[in-house]
Scaffold this active site. Structure first.
Site, PDB file in Angstrom:
ATOM      1  N   ASP A   1      46.244  15.749  37.824  1.00 24.57           N
ATOM      2  CA  ASP A   1      46.244  17.113  37.312  1.00 24.57           C
ATOM      3  C   ASP A   1      45.336  17.968  38.186  1.00 24.57           C
ATOM      4  O   ASP A   1      44.487  17.452  38.914  1.00 24.57           O
ATOM      5  CB  ASP A   1      45.752  17.149  35.855  1.00 24.57           C
ATOM      6  CG  ASP A   1      46.321  18.316  35.061  1.00 24.57           C
ATOM      7  OD1 ASP A   1      47.231  18.101  34.246  1.00 24.57           O
ATOM      8  OD2 ASP A   1      45.851  19.455  35.276  1.00 24.57           O
TER       9      ASP A   1
ATOM     10  N   CYS B   1      55.242  15.012  34.672  1.00 31.74           N
ATOM     11  CA  CYS B   1      55.183  16.127  33.718  1.00 31.74           C
ATOM     12  C   CYS B   1      54.616  17.403  34.337  1.00 31.74           C
ATOM     13  O   CYS B   1      54.647  18.455  33.698  1.00 31.74           O
ATOM     14  CB  CYS B   1      54.337  15.760  32.503  1.00 31.74           C
ATOM     15  SG  CYS B   1      55.080  14.513  31.426  1.00 31.74           S
TER      16      CYS B   1
ATOM     17  N   TYR C   1      62.985  28.831  37.524  1.00 28.67           N
ATOM     18  CA  TYR C   1      62.679  27.697  36.648  1.00 28.67           C
ATOM     19  C   TYR C   1      63.918  26.830  36.431  1.00 28.67           C
ATOM     20  O   TYR C   1      63.869  25.606  36.534  1.00 28.67           O
ATOM     21  CB  TYR C   1      62.134  28.213  35.320  1.00 28.67           C
ATOM     22  CG  TYR C   1      61.688  27.135  34.371  1.00 28.67           C
ATOM     23  CD1 TYR C   1      60.558  26.364  34.654  1.00 28.67           C
ATOM     24  CD2 TYR C   1      62.387  26.885  33.189  1.00 28.67           C
ATOM     25  CE1 TYR C   1      60.143  25.371  33.773  1.00 28.67           C
ATOM     26  CE2 TYR C   1      61.972  25.890  32.312  1.00 28.67           C
ATOM     27  CZ  TYR C   1      60.851  25.139  32.608  1.00 28.67           C
ATOM     28  OH  TYR C   1      60.443  24.150  31.749  1.00 28.67           O
TER      29      TYR C   1
ATOM     30  N   LYS D   1      64.508  22.888  37.502  1.00 31.04           N
ATOM     31  CA  LYS D   1      64.768  21.850  36.511  1.00 31.04           C
ATOM     32  C   LYS D   1      66.177  21.282  36.634  1.00 31.04           C
ATOM     33  O   LYS D   1      66.402  20.090  36.370  1.00 31.04           O
ATOM     34  CB  LYS D   1      64.526  22.400  35.101  1.00 31.04           C
ATOM     35  CG  LYS D   1      63.068  22.757  34.825  1.00 31.04           C
ATOM     36  CD  LYS D   1      62.143  21.562  35.006  1.00 31.04           C
ATOM     37  CE  LYS D   1      60.717  21.854  34.574  1.00 31.04           C
ATOM     38  NZ  LYS D   1      59.830  20.672  34.715  1.00 31.04           N
TER      39      LYS D   1
ATOM     40  N   PHE E   1      58.638  23.315  23.027  1.00 23.31           N
ATOM     41  CA  PHE E   1      57.581  22.408  22.578  1.00 23.31           C
ATOM     42  C   PHE E   1      56.230  23.103  22.442  1.00 23.31           C
ATOM     43  O   PHE E   1      55.972  24.123  23.077  1.00 23.31           O
ATOM     44  CB  PHE E   1      57.466  21.226  23.548  1.00 23.31           C
ATOM     45  CG  PHE E   1      58.344  20.078  23.185  1.00 23.31           C
ATOM     46  CD1 PHE E   1      57.817  18.884  22.723  1.00 23.31           C
ATOM     47  CD2 PHE E   1      59.719  20.208  23.268  1.00 23.31           C
ATOM     48  CE1 PHE E   1      58.635  17.831  22.366  1.00 23.31           C
ATOM     49  CE2 PHE E   1      60.552  19.167  22.917  1.00 23.31           C
ATOM     50  CZ  PHE E   1      60.000  17.967  22.456  1.00 23.31           C
TER      51      PHE E   1
ATOM     52  N   THR F   1      53.232  23.359  23.655  1.00 24.13           N
ATOM     53  CA  THR F   1      52.433  23.120  24.853  1.00 24.13           C
ATOM     54  C   THR F   1      51.414  24.251  24.990  1.00 24.13           C
ATOM     55  O   THR F   1      51.526  25.283  24.314  1.00 24.13           O
ATOM     56  CB  THR F   1      53.330  23.088  26.098  1.00 24.13           C
ATOM     57  OG1 THR F   1      53.982  24.359  26.232  1.00 24.13           O
ATOM     58  CG2 THR F   1      54.386  21.991  25.973  1.00 24.13           C
TER      59      THR F   1
END
Length: 261
Positions: A37, A85, A167, A171, A200, A202
């Site tokens: 990260d 992720c 985006y 993806k 989600f 997040t």
């Protein structure tokens, strides 16, 4: 693949959101976890809590990824699991207009390239570097399995909304490369699967005003709520553990099909 203390894993974007939930779920099975990260403070804290190792990694930078895998392997040995992720999102129309003057606003191409660089190229870079290591490792079961890779796409890969060209392209690329990568690795005992999460809980979602979050939750057919990171982690662990699922993608979205906006 059986998950226990003999297995090590790398989770990119593991300091928050879907990645953190997955790192925690893996650690709960005894797996030795390395967190990749950019957020060093949060990453160090999560890794310390899990008894894992933190590697400050920018997936868009080749040397950073190489160094991250080297640090992870020095601490935990060759990873058998990679969960990708790490990612970012933007919302910019292909061509816009200034609301006051009506002047045409060109797309900032550096923004498009950044999203592709992190979400798509960054994912592939981590896959390639992981596989370089896996190919030097012995199989761990009777099927000849060496490792498992889980990627994160999005329902936007299939239902891209207004402003999501970059985006969605990133993806959709992650989704599209699942099968060919699995085929590339079919003789090496490495499985590759992709999860397509819906809306989600997040950090990015939590930054929205509460009414916006409630409106998004109401758009989900059932259950009418946002997805929980732990549910993503549950799916990831299922795909890791199910040795006959390969080259597959799973939508995990409460049945939602995204409208134009």
């Amino acid at each position: 693949m059986k998950l226990d203390s003999t297995v090590s894993a790398v989770v990119t974007g593991g300091a928050s959101g879907l990645g953190e939930a997955t790192a925690r779920a893996l650690a709960a099975q005894g797996v030795k976890v390395a967190i990749f990260d950019m957020n060093a403070e949060r990453g160090e804290a999560v890794a310390a809590e899990l008894g894992g190792v933190f590697c400050q990694v920018n997936v868009a930078d080749e040397q950073s990824v190489i160094d991250g895998f080297a640090k992870a392997r020095a601490a935990n040995g060759q990873e058998r699991v990679l969960v990708n992720c790490a990612g970012i999102a933007t919302a910019i129309k292909t061509v816009g207009r200034d609301r006051e003057t009506g002047a045409v606003k060109p797309y900032p191409m550096d923004s498009f390239e950044k999203v592709i660089g992190i979400n798509l190229i960054g994912t592939f870079r981590c896959i390639a570097k992981c596989v370089e290591g896996l190919l030097t490792a012995d199989p761990i079961d009777a099927d000849g399995q060496r490792g498992v890779i889980i990627n994160t796409a999005s329902v936007a890969a299939q239902d891209g909304q207004i402003g999501q060209a970059a985006y969605t392209a990133s993806k959709a690329g992650v989704l599209g490369m699942t099968l060919p990568i699995a085929r590339d690795l079919m003789n090496e005992g490495i499985r590759v699967n992709t999860i397509l999460p819906g809306i989600f809980e997040t950090p990015m979602m939590k930054s929205l005003p509460e009414p916006a979050q409630l409106a998004l939750a109401a758009a989900v057919p059932f259950p009418k709520r946002l997805g929980k990171p732990e549910e993503y982690a549950q799916t990831a662990l299922f795909l890791i553990g199910h040795d006959y699922i390969n080259a597959e993608h799973v939508r995990m979205d409460g049945g939602i099909r995204m409208g134009p906006k």
